[in-house]
Design a protein around this motif. Structure first.
Motif, PDB file in Angstrom:
ATOM      1  N   UNK A  36       0.727  -1.412  -0.016  1.00  0.00           N
ATOM      2  CA  UNK A  36       0.075  -0.153  -0.087  1.00  0.00           C
ATOM      3  C   UNK A  36       0.814   1.318   0.108  1.00  0.00           C
ATOM      4  N   UNK A  37       1.603   1.679  -1.107  1.00  0.00           N
ATOM      5  CA  UNK A  37       2.399   2.654  -1.189  1.00  0.00           C
ATOM      6  C   UNK A  37       1.541   4.082  -1.094  1.00  0.00           C
ATOM      7  N   UNK A  38       2.145   5.134  -0.784  1.00  0.00           N
ATOM      8  CA  UNK A  38       1.639   6.326  -0.924  1.00  0.00           C
ATOM      9  C   UNK A  38       2.394   7.300  -1.989  1.00  0.00           C
ATOM     10  N   UNK A  39       1.660   8.293  -2.341  1.00  0.00           N
ATOM     11  CA  UNK A  39       2.324   9.231  -3.135  1.00  0.00           C
ATOM     12  C   UNK A  39       2.498   9.045  -4.703  1.00  0.00           C
ATOM     13  N   UNK A  40       2.315   7.450  -4.968  1.00  0.00           N
ATOM     14  CA  UNK A  40       2.415   7.104  -6.436  1.00  0.00           C
ATOM     15  C   UNK A  40       1.351   7.731  -7.338  1.00  0.00           C
ATOM     16  N   UNK A  41       1.772   8.404  -8.274  1.00  0.00           N
ATOM     17  CA  UNK A  41       0.421   9.241  -8.967  1.00  0.00           C
ATOM     18  C   UNK A  41       0.522   8.840 -10.396  1.00  0.00           C
ATOM     19  N   UNK A  42       1.753   8.105 -11.046  1.00  0.00           N
ATOM     20  CA  UNK A  42       1.581   7.944 -12.334  1.00  0.00           C
ATOM     21  C   UNK A  42       2.398   6.689 -12.574  1.00  0.00           C
ATOM     22  N   UNK A  43       2.117   6.132 -13.705  1.00  0.00           N
ATOM     23  CA  UNK A  43       2.868   4.899 -14.463  1.00  0.00           C
ATOM     24  C   UNK A  43       4.556   5.456 -14.745  1.00  0.00           C
ATOM     25  N   UNK A  44       5.274   4.498 -14.264  1.00  0.00           N
ATOM     26  CA  UNK A  44       6.757   4.897 -14.367  1.00  0.00           C
ATOM     27  C   UNK A  44       7.598   5.587 -13.000  1.00  0.00           C
ATOM     28  N   UNK A  45       6.591   5.950 -12.013  1.00  0.00           N
ATOM     29  CA  UNK A  45       7.040   6.342 -10.703  1.00  0.00           C
ATOM     30  C   UNK A  45       8.061   5.326 -10.247  1.00  0.00           C
ATOM     31  N   UNK A  46       9.082   5.740  -9.538  1.00  0.00           N
ATOM     32  CA  UNK A  46      10.221   5.017  -8.857  1.00  0.00           C
ATOM     33  C   UNK A  46       9.612   4.561  -7.398  1.00  0.00           C
ATOM     34  N   UNK A  47       9.756   3.360  -7.228  1.00  0.00           N
ATOM     35  CA  UNK A  47       9.485   2.779  -5.871  1.00  0.00           C
ATOM     36  C   UNK A  47      10.755   1.961  -5.564  1.00  0.00           C
ATOM     37  N   UNK A  48      11.072   2.308  -4.285  1.00  0.00           N
ATOM     38  CA  UNK A  48      12.380   1.300  -3.774  1.00  0.00           C
ATOM     39  C   UNK A  48      11.660   0.193  -2.932  1.00  0.00           C
ATOM     40  N   UNK A  49      12.020  -1.086  -3.138  1.00  0.00           N
ATOM     41  CA  UNK A  49      11.464  -2.089  -2.325  1.00  0.00           C
ATOM     42  C   UNK A  49      12.782  -2.615  -1.536  1.00  0.00           C
ATOM     43  N   UNK A  50      12.345  -2.595  -0.252  1.00  0.00           N
ATOM     44  CA  UNK A  50      13.374  -2.968   0.745  1.00  0.00           C
ATOM     45  C   UNK A  50      12.975  -4.249   1.474  1.00  0.00           C
ATOM     46  N   UNK A  51      13.784  -5.363   1.170  1.00  0.00           N
ATOM     47  CA  UNK A  51      13.555  -6.563   1.756  1.00  0.00           C
ATOM     48  C   UNK A  51      14.738  -7.331   2.478  1.00  0.00           C
ATOM     49  N   UNK A  52      14.704  -7.206   3.607  1.00  0.00           N
ATOM     50  CA  UNK A  52      16.022  -7.554   4.189  1.00  0.00           C
ATOM     51  C   UNK A  52      16.153  -9.220   4.448  1.00  0.00           C
ATOM     52  N   UNK A  53      14.923  -9.783   4.162  1.00  0.00           N
ATOM     53  CA  UNK A  53      14.966 -11.293   4.225  1.00  0.00           C
ATOM     54  C   UNK A  53      15.716 -11.986   3.108  1.00  0.00           C
ATOM     55  N   UNK A  54      15.666 -11.515   1.990  1.00  0.00           N
ATOM     56  CA  UNK A  54      16.319 -11.683   0.624  1.00  0.00           C
ATOM     57  C   UNK A  54      17.319 -10.913   0.475  1.00  0.00           C
ATOM     58  N   UNK A  55      17.850 -10.082   1.282  1.00  0.00           N
ATOM     59  CA  UNK A  55      19.119  -9.403   0.829  1.00  0.00           C
ATOM     60  C   UNK A  55      18.728  -8.215  -0.146  1.00  0.00           C
TER      61      UNK A  55
END
Length: 242
Positions: free
Chosen positions: A223-242
């Motif tokens: 449930x990300x916030x502030x995403x307004x358009x296709x192509x917007x950059x989202x950083x995914x942080x998942x410590x369990x898979x490094x």
């Protein structure tokens, strides 16, 4: 996000008071336009798009544009305009943007609003699939007429516990002996061979820099916030898979 878009309806199913419609964006009309044989030589992405958009069997209704300044060549033979665009994307790089009958290939689309997704914050599910089929960290490139470089291997900037060595043949049809004739009409073979080797080294280096990493597909629910358009950059942080 761009506003109203044109779609072509291909199937309608009516059940009681419900109407189900299948439709394709008009961009996919590009599959109906054929390029018989056309060659874009040493062109930027924008020039290549213009070149092929004017080479369709029926006049194209599309407008094309790109800010990608990479220079490359491509011969398109008996291919739909859609497949031609997909090849341009693969060869020149960039991101496809479809806006009605306007087709763009851009270096970047969207913006970075600093949105991150991670566990214990807004990430619900995440799976990662790694495809190592095309990974290459050591390449033996082969050029025109079986040409091999003086130092035959090109190495990627990274390596793994096991080797990923491949040999790939590259097209060098855009380099012609005619360009290396002297005043007497004789071909300067040394200059011609050096040009071929330089081009082969450049293509091979670009190849290993692209394919030294596995292809990774992330599937996530969040449930990300502030995403307004296709192509917007989202950083995914998942410590369990490094």
């Amino acid at each position: 996000p761009q506003g109203e878009q044109a779609f072509r309806i291909t199937g309608v199913t009516k059940q009681k008071n419900r109407l189900n419609v299948k439709a394709w964006h008009v961009f996919y009309d590009t599959k109906n336009y054929l390029i018989q044989d056309s060659y874009a030589v040493d062109k930027t992405c924008n020039d290549a798009l213009d070149h092929f958009n004017e080479a369709t069997d029926t006049p194209s209704p599309f407008t094309v544009i790109s800010d990608n300044t990479n220079v490359n060549s491509y011969r398109c033979v008996r291919t739909s305009f859609y497949d031609c665009i997909m090849t341009i994307l693969d060869r020149w790089g960039g991101h496809l943007k479809r806006d009605n009958w306007n087709i763009g290939i851009y270096n970047d689309i969207g913006v970075d609003n600093g949105v991150t997704i991670q566990y214990k914050k807004n990430l619900e599910e995440l799976s990662a699939n790694y495809n190592w089929d095309n990974v290459c960290t050591k390449l033996l490139p082969v050029g025109a007429n079986g040409l091999i470089l003086d130092d035959p291997y090109i190495y990627a900037p990274i390596s793994y516990d096991i080797p990923y060595t491949k040999t790939v043949s590259f097209d060098q049809g855009h380099i012609s002996e005619e360009d290396f004739k002297d005043a007497s009409g004789e071909v300067d073979q040394q200059a011609y061979q050096e040009a071929l080797k330089a081009d082969l080294a450049q293509q091979a280096t670009q190849y290993v820099n692209t394919y030294c990493y596995p292809l990774i597909n992330y599937t996530l629910k969040a449930n990300p916030e502030k995403v307004t358009d296709i192509g917007d950059i989202i950083n995914v942080i998942d410590e369990r898979i490094g």
